[in-house]
Design a protein around this motif. Structure first.
Motif, PDB file in Angstrom:
ATOM      1  N   ALA B  74     -47.847  41.737 -22.039  1.00 46.70           N
ATOM      2  CA  ALA B  74     -48.070  42.185 -20.657  1.00 46.70           C
ATOM      3  C   ALA B  74     -49.437  41.715 -20.164  1.00 46.70           C
ATOM      4  O   ALA B  74     -50.161  41.016 -20.870  1.00 46.70           O
ATOM      5  CB  ALA B  74     -47.952  43.699 -20.584  1.00 46.70           C
ATOM      6  N   LEU B  75     -49.787  42.120 -18.944  1.00 47.96           N
ATOM      7  CA  LEU B  75     -50.998  41.638 -18.262  1.00 47.96           C
ATOM      8  C   LEU B  75     -52.224  41.535 -19.180  1.00 47.96           C
ATOM      9  O   LEU B  75     -52.864  40.495 -19.252  1.00 47.96           O
ATOM     10  CB  LEU B  75     -51.321  42.573 -17.088  1.00 47.96           C
ATOM     11  CG  LEU B  75     -52.147  42.050 -15.913  1.00 47.96           C
ATOM     12  CD1 LEU B  75     -52.191  43.068 -14.784  1.00 47.96           C
ATOM     13  CD2 LEU B  75     -53.528  41.583 -16.258  1.00 47.96           C
ATOM     14  N   SER B  76     -52.531  42.621 -19.850  1.00 42.63           N
ATOM     15  CA  SER B  76     -53.779  42.661 -20.610  1.00 42.63           C
ATOM     16  C   SER B  76     -53.567  42.450 -22.103  1.00 42.63           C
ATOM     17  O   SER B  76     -54.483  42.662 -22.888  1.00 42.63           O
ATOM     18  CB  SER B  76     -54.472  43.999 -20.365  1.00 42.63           C
ATOM     19  OG  SER B  76     -53.666  45.049 -20.869  1.00 42.63           O
ATOM     20  N   VAL B 169     -35.244  37.296 -26.858  1.00 36.58           N
ATOM     21  CA  VAL B 169     -36.523  37.324 -26.164  1.00 36.58           C
ATOM     22  C   VAL B 169     -36.696  38.760 -25.668  1.00 36.58           C
ATOM     23  O   VAL B 169     -35.727  39.389 -25.237  1.00 36.58           O
ATOM     24  CB  VAL B 169     -36.577  36.335 -24.974  1.00 36.58           C
ATOM     25  CG1 VAL B 169     -36.661  34.905 -25.474  1.00 36.58           C
ATOM     26  CG2 VAL B 169     -35.385  36.511 -24.039  1.00 36.58           C
ATOM     27  N   ALA B 170     -37.935  39.270 -25.747  1.00 36.13           N
ATOM     28  CA  ALA B 170     -38.124  40.686 -25.430  1.00 36.13           C
ATOM     29  C   ALA B 170     -39.537  40.958 -24.960  1.00 36.13           C
ATOM     30  O   ALA B 170     -40.479  40.239 -25.332  1.00 36.13           O
ATOM     31  CB  ALA B 170     -37.830  41.538 -26.663  1.00 36.13           C
ATOM     32  N   GLY B 171     -39.665  41.999 -24.136  1.00 37.86           N
ATOM     33  CA  GLY B 171     -41.001  42.417 -23.747  1.00 37.86           C
ATOM     34  C   GLY B 171     -40.968  43.445 -22.638  1.00 37.86           C
ATOM     35  O   GLY B 171     -39.949  43.600 -21.948  1.00 37.86           O
ATOM     36  N   GLY B 172     -42.093  44.145 -22.461  1.00 37.52           N
ATOM     37  CA  GLY B 172     -42.206  45.179 -21.442  1.00 37.52           C
ATOM     38  C   GLY B 172     -43.148  44.754 -20.335  1.00 37.52           C
ATOM     39  O   GLY B 172     -44.097  44.002 -20.554  1.00 37.52           O
ATOM     40  N   SER B 173     -42.892  45.241 -19.112  1.00 35.78           N
ATOM     41  CA  SER B 173     -43.765  44.979 -17.972  1.00 35.78           C
ATOM     42  C   SER B 173     -43.752  43.478 -17.659  1.00 35.78           C
ATOM     43  O   SER B 173     -42.669  42.889 -17.556  1.00 35.78           O
ATOM     44  CB  SER B 173     -45.179  45.490 -18.285  1.00 35.78           C
ATOM     45  OG  SER B 173     -45.928  45.652 -17.114  1.00 35.78           O
ATOM     46  N   MET B 174     -44.912  42.821 -17.524  1.00 37.07           N
ATOM     47  CA  MET B 174     -44.914  41.375 -17.265  1.00 37.07           C
ATOM     48  C   MET B 174     -44.159  40.628 -18.356  1.00 37.07           C
ATOM     49  O   MET B 174     -43.589  39.560 -18.110  1.00 37.07           O
ATOM     50  CB  MET B 174     -46.354  40.866 -17.187  1.00 37.07           C
ATOM     51  CG  MET B 174     -46.438  39.361 -16.979  1.00 37.07           C
ATOM     52  SD  MET B 174     -48.121  38.700 -16.925  1.00 37.07           S
ATOM     53  CE  MET B 174     -48.409  38.292 -18.652  1.00 37.07           C
TER      54      MET B 174
END
Lengths: 407, 407
Positions: B74-76, B169-174
């Motif tokens: 994510a962003l940060s 493929v996976a991830g949260g937010s951005m």
């Protein structure tokens, strides 16, 4: 002295003719009290005086001096609720849709009073006022004020106007906090209390948003620890604070309907750090416009006053605090308000009922978010007009038909 | 070359023994490509090269090179998803609760890969990197990047690692945006796509919050139009941007439970402009801590990339864009997430179903707000483990039992 408060309305003018339902051309007045050595002692223990309040009135006081309604203003508001200051005034007062002949706060029936809060920057004594001790603007030497201090100052004004009994106190957002505070601090004084889009205490989320805004102001090198008067003011910081605030005043729905993801003038992405989306330009505009009319130190002080607000403070519980009041309550919230969500009005209503107060609660459907308390004039007018017309004679249990049930 | 990606896991170390379920001591690696004159052409039309990606891997690639899962950040975030860099590392990677032996992304079964995005500041090429043309940090001469540019760079890394087919493929937010973008840009490449706490396009409210943060950074005199490297960086502005962000990552409930209106050390109000409430100190701490690990220009660039994101861009509709993908989808949202609320995941799911994609949607009950995607490891693990174990063999229609129905 007291009669002056009905003079303006009695002179019909061009604006009256132009705008049906307008209070016409109005004038801000000033009352100064708490002259040293009789300064007002604030909640902080510090003393403030002399204190000037800027205020406006609309309508006429009746012969029993019992038809006055005290309206409070929100963070960025002022005493100018309705009408225009000049014929060419581009905009009327901030609640002109609610105050005037035939409107919710009907100036044919009531005398409406509104005063700029202490700590403000629109005529009342605040950090930008001259400290008589130094001959310079107070800046941070101005003492911190609370919602209770604000209403205590306004009580001085009402005493000056010879009004001891109010028909109602009313207001939205911070103004709703003042209405609640009034009902507790002066329990016998207002027949009705109408807190709108507010809460019995400021939430930690709202404190956090305020604190970021304050940090933005205080990080602006032009802020100079509050001593910027006569110099370049901290406009960047104040604009950022306002931009944050403005987002919290709107709803996600409003932003989707009003802007969506549309680009400026429907152009292509510029792939730059300039505002590219319409919503970006909009909040920039709102931020910048605010810096032209508001003092950064007042923003710090008033936002702090809101954060301090907890009507239960010193009482142990909301119920214990509210039990003191002799007012009847009309509580209004808006479905899409996420700054002061309906759940917070419900908490207030539950405490009022637990304290055996007569309370009518209306959760108003609206997509406008917190701003609904300013823009949903028509919907609010129907409720408030009916309430004020009927609540004096009867219990209003049936009034809740059609409203959201309180869980 | 390809074998190196399983070396670290094969050496048990002290950390392994200390922490059951940990991937142990891990090392960040770097891959550089797009050497001039073969720079990568970005969505903006500008060219970038050479490009370095910092990345980490955990677990081992199987003999058919088909068990890799690409996790985005994510962003940060950064490439350091799990494990520790040193034995004395005080904290593990940012998704250590999700990645490891026996965890949701089970390193006993899968090879997990994560790369720092381009535009970032944690080892990949970004505005703080040296521009080989000038020998100085890029600053604002760095080209604007998009989510699509980010995933295209990561595709180069996968090609380098000899991995053409991903399990997921996976991830949260951005990171969820990158997962969706991957599924559309490389439609044949990932069997499963797991977007968590995200949206098919950035909402105007979120664009507005980002823009205020950017304005805070760019108003900081230390920002110097991005040329602050080697000088005092714009820490005040970056801290303000992070404070705003942080409030949006949490829920009102979290703040009430964690801080309420409690004062610092339970003291009395000081009636000053210093932080008085615990929630104020908390966001100050979060803002300041962030400035020690993140580059302000990267914040500008990455937040812009998020704002640009609209998976339907160029396709006319979400459905048309998503129709291209051959992946199956597991979409997860959190009830208290107001930054990427369940309604936005529902919009995505409706579009996926309209495009005849196989999709499982889970609206997870949580009080943690947007941060739930980082902290609800146990709940997410149960869902993702089950999904990855079963989705390859069967349709998962019954999987939705117990989830919130999609209206």
């Amino acid at each position: 002295m007291n009669l002056q408060i009905s003079i303006e309305k009695s002179k019909p003018c061009e604006a009256d003719l132009m705008e049906s339902g307008s209070v016409g051309i109005v004038k801000t007045r000033y009352y100064t009290f708490a002259h040293p050595p009789d300064e007002m002692t604030l909640e902080s223990g510090r003393r403030l005086g002399p204190i000037t309040l800027a205020y406006e009135t609309y309508g006429r006081l009746n012969s029993t001096r019992s038809n006055a309604i005290l309206i409070f203003h929100a963070l960025s508001g002022d005493a100018h609720v309705a009408g225009r200051h000049h014929r060419t005034d581009p905009k009327p007062g901030w609640w002109d849709n609610m105050v005037g002949p035939g409107k919710a706060f009907d100036t044919d029936r009531y005398l409406i009073i509104c005063a700029n809060v202490i700590g403000g920057c629109s005529g009342s004594t605040g950090p930008s006022s001259i400290d008589p001790k130094t001959g310079k603007p107070y800046g941070l030497r101005f003492p911190m004020v609370t919602i209770k201090d604000m209403v205590r100052a306004q009580k001085e004004l009402l005493d000056h106007l010879g009004i001891s009994q109010l028909t109602a106190v009313a207001g939205g957002s911070m103004a709703g906090m003042q209405a609640l505070q009034w009902a507790v601090t002066y329990p016998e004084s207002a027949a009705f209390c109408i807190p709108i889009a507010t809460a019995a205490r400021q939430s930690p989320q709202n404190i956090a948003f305020h604190e970021v805004g304050r940090r933005a102001i205080m990080s602006d090198p032009n802020w100079r620890h509050g001593d910027y008067y006569g110099k370049e003011p901290p406009v960047d910081g104040l604009a950022i604070a306002r931009m944050i605030g403005h987002i919290t005043y709107l709803s996600d729905t409003t932003l989707r309907l009003k802007f969506g993801r549309r680009l400026q003038q429907n152009q292509k992405l510029s792939f730059s750090l300039e505002p590219e989306f319409q919503v970006e330009s909009y909040i920039h505009h709102k931020g910048e416009a605010f810096t032209k009319r508001f003092d950064a130190n007042s923003y710090l002080y008033i936002s702090k006053a809101i954060d301090y607000f907890d009507i239960s403070s010193g009482f142990g519980s909301l119920e214990a605090a509210l039990r003191i009041s002799k007012s009847k309550f009309l509580v209004i919230s808006f479905t899409s308000d996420w700054l002061y969500p309906p759940s917070e009005s419900e908490e207030l209503v539950r405490a009022l009922r637990a304290a055996n107060k007569e309370v009518v609660y209306y959760e108003m459907p609206s997509t406008y978010g917190h701003d609904a308390f300013l823009v949903e004039g028509e919907k609010m007018s129907r409720i408030i007009s009916y309430y004020l017309a009927h609540a004096q004679e009867e219990k209003l249990g049936d009034f809740q038909i059609g409203t959201q049930p309180l869980s």
